[in-house]
Design an enzyme around this catalytic site. Structure first.
Site, PDB file in Angstrom:
ATOM      1  CG  ASP A  38     -13.347  -5.060  57.409  1.00 62.84           C
ATOM      2  OD1 ASP A  38     -13.767  -4.121  58.129  1.00 62.84           O
ATOM      3  OD2 ASP A  38     -12.657  -4.890  56.389  1.00 62.84           O
ATOM      4  CG  ASP A 104     -15.490  12.281  75.985  1.00 63.21           C
ATOM      5  OD1 ASP A 104     -15.263  11.074  75.736  1.00 63.21           O
ATOM      6  OD2 ASP A 104     -14.571  13.104  76.148  1.00 63.21           O
ATOM      7  CE1 TYR A 127     -12.858   7.619  68.610  1.00 63.57           C
ATOM      8  CE2 TYR A 127     -13.016   9.410  70.193  1.00 63.57           C
ATOM      9  CZ  TYR A 127     -13.240   8.090  69.855  1.00 63.57           C
ATOM     10  OH  TYR A 127     -13.852   7.248  70.747  1.00 63.57           O
ATOM     11  CE  LYS A 131     -17.359   6.179  68.595  1.00 65.82           C
ATOM     12  NZ  LYS A 131     -17.588   4.709  68.515  1.00 65.82           N
TER      13      LYS A 131
END
Length: 295
Positions: A38, A104, A127, A131
């Site tokens: 993990d 992207d 998201y 990121k």
């Protein structure tokens, strides 16, 4: 010297390809998925890395459910930000090279032209924001890092647009696909090849070109155009009894919890200049389309 690679997200689209290719290069590979490590557990990450002593760490693990991320905020940041930070700390402690896959979605997607690595980031959802936070954590905690932003990933493993089109196309006479979002479909095997080539170059003592790189497919196309290409190849290979009609629709016609970038076109000149890596040829990658059919 045999290269020692620690690979996370080993059973995903890119991870599976990385595992196969690294082994074929003769590398010693420690390939782990979430059940085995993990990455959000800092102590576990540091212990596994200290025990294995990798030369290279490639992080192919991510929380990639774009719509679910809007409601699973804590999980998104734990996997997409904290995990990469802990891997970066481990790499830094062991003087390893860290390669990290990004997306992207760190961009707003409203630029007219292609996105450069130096363009301003402005993620439009959880998201993309998580990121981007992961990119920043990697850069902060490991000087020897390479961040690879990619887009529209498809491969023989896992769930992706190609598999969805073939599955839905076999059941329907017609389907609607968004025609006002543009990007470069990117074959997972090509991403794996790019990462391994970058790692090999980064292990050389004279390498200093650390930082962010873009890698995606060419030519750029809309989702609708990509779907039409998939069904054209399916027809050529006689994979479907009947080919569906693909109707173009707008993003507004297909609302989703998370906003998608209208423009996901990434400029790939930097990776070509530094590493000699060409964009992914997604049309060529569709040649083995039969491997994407439901088993």
């Amino acid at each position: 010297m045999t290269v020692k690679l620690m690979l996370t997200g080993a059973n995903g689209q890119v991870g599976t390809s990385l595992q196969q290719r690294a082994v074929s290069l003769g590398w010693q590979v420690l390939a782990v998925d979430r059940s085995e490590l993990d990455i959000t557990d800092r102590d576990a990450v540091l212990q596994v890395a200290a025990r294995f002593q990798p030369d290279v760490i490639i992080n192919a693990a991510a929380h990639t459910a774009v719509d679910k991320a809007e409601s699973e905020v804590a999980a998104s940041y734990a996997i997409n930000r904290d995990g990469p930070q802990f891997l970066a700390e481990a790499a830094s402690r062991g003087n390893a090279v860290l390669l990290h896959i990004s997306t992207d979605y760190v961009f707003a997607g409203d630029k007219d032209g292609v996105y450069l690595e130096t363009d301003a980031v402005a993620p439009q959802g959880v998201y993309g924001a998580s990121k981007l936070a992961g990119e920043q954590a990697v850069a902060t905690h490991c000087s020897k890092h390479l961040i690879l932003r990619t887009a529209w990933v498809f491969g023989e493993q896992g769930n992706n647009f190609v598999k969805t089109m073939l599955r839905v196309g076999a059941m329907r006479d017609s389907l609607n696909v968004v025609a006002d979002q543009f990007g470069g479909p990117t074959y997972a095997g090509d991403i794996a090849d790019a990462l391994l080539a970058m790692a090999q170059r980064a292990l050389q003592s004279d390498f200093a070109a650390w930082g962010v790189y873009h890698f995606s497919g060419a030519p750029h196309v809309s989702w609708h155009g990509f779907a039409e290409a998939i069904f054209a190849k399916a027809g050529e290979l006689q994979l479907l009894a009947q080919l569906p009609t693909v109707n173009p629709i707008t993003t507004k016609d297909y609302p989703t919890p998370a906003k998608r970038p209208a423009n996901s076109r990434l400029d790939c000149q930097k990776i070509q200049h530094v590493f000699g890596i060409q964009p992914s040829n997604w049309q060529h990658a569709l040649a083995n389309l039969q491997q994407y059919l439901p088993q």
